[in-house]
Design an enzyme around this catalytic site. Sequence first.
Site, short mmCIF file in Angstrom:
data_model
loop_
_atom_site.label_atom_id
_atom_site.label_comp_id
_atom_site.label_asym_id
_atom_site.label_seq_id
_atom_site.Cartn_x
_atom_site.Cartn_y
_atom_site.Cartn_z
N CYS A 147 43.15 -4.12 -5.19
CA CYS A 147 43.47 -4.03 -6.44
C CYS A 147 44.72 -3.18 -6.82
O CYS A 147 45.40 -3.49 -7.67
CB CYS A 147 42.10 -4.36 -6.98
SG CYS A 147 41.65 -2.41 -7.52
N GLN A 189 37.25 -2.76 2.15
CA GLN A 189 38.00 -3.18 2.34
C GLN A 189 38.57 -2.75 3.24
O GLN A 189 39.65 -2.83 3.76
CB GLN A 189 38.59 -2.93 0.30
CG GLN A 189 38.47 -3.96 -0.39
CD GLN A 189 38.91 -3.58 -1.48
OE1 GLN A 189 38.94 -1.88 -2.04
NE2 GLN A 189 38.72 -3.90 -2.69
#
Length: 335
Positions: free
Chosen positions: A13, A80
């Site tokens: 993000c 991630q």
Amino acid sequence: MEGVEEGLIVSTCNRTEFYVAGTVSKLAPARFFEEFYDGLRSGDEPHFFGLWAERCVHHLFRVVSGLESMVVGETEVFGQVKRAYEAAILEKATGRRLNKLFQKSFSVGKQIRSSTAVGRGSISVGSVAVDLAEQIFGKLDGCKVMVLGAGDTSEKMARSFKARGAHQIFVSSRSFDRAQVLAQETGGRAIRFEEWEREFSDLDILVTSTSAPHSIVTVEKITPVLRRRGDRPLFMIDVAVPRDIDPNVHQLNGVYVYDLDALQSMAERSMEARKQEAAGCDRLIAKHVVEFQNWIEKSVNPMLGRGARLASAFSGSGGTTSAIRQLPDEADSSA
């Protein structure tokens, strides 16, 4: 890009990172990033930066350990990075250097979380509230939870309780439609706002987050209910502004009330403890960086020249910040 023999992109993000192995020269970070991304704007260049050699390794180990995240110690980034590595493997984009680097980083990340306190302690209001409830009731699967209000805060609180095992969740709001939506999302039941007090007698946990201009839970309202409850505790969480629960309610026997200020204070203390723990994590990471550097120096591939390098590029929040990080030559023991 010329000279790139292995490559991997990590995107979260608030970051986009390039890890590259090959005969890559020390390009300016913005110049490197331009090879892959044509969306740079005038004025972006000052936000780019580069890290090379062991600083690249140190950075990746910190990323996987959650030390470079906006929320120190969070675990999401580990997954991630792992998914990014798996995607690169499927594309056959990595080789022995990147494989070794990322496999090592996962080992480091696991050790950091298991041997330090950097990920311990709740750092969100919802998690703190659930921790407190578990201290009072133990397991929450038998608790009846009522949420007054159906906004974003109420949703987060309801989800926190559901994630910890609460099955009986009741939602009441002045907007019955919103209450129904939240109840459906959390596997609960919607109650019309004018009827929520009827469910109070066998309630265990009350979460309030309405927009009422005055207290809606008062001593006068709940005292008759408490007489029927006996010694059964009642836990109240007031995250409304202004407060939904009259402060005098806290003085009643068997009632535990925590407001937003108290919960935030607890979350901030946990965050500060995580930050203090980070220094010890860096000392542990430094040892692993040395180990990886030693592997690089001892694993010289004769097919690679002295320009063989491993690099990463990083983009920070907003997608406008980047960096290039590079490991030493496999053939250069002085790096």
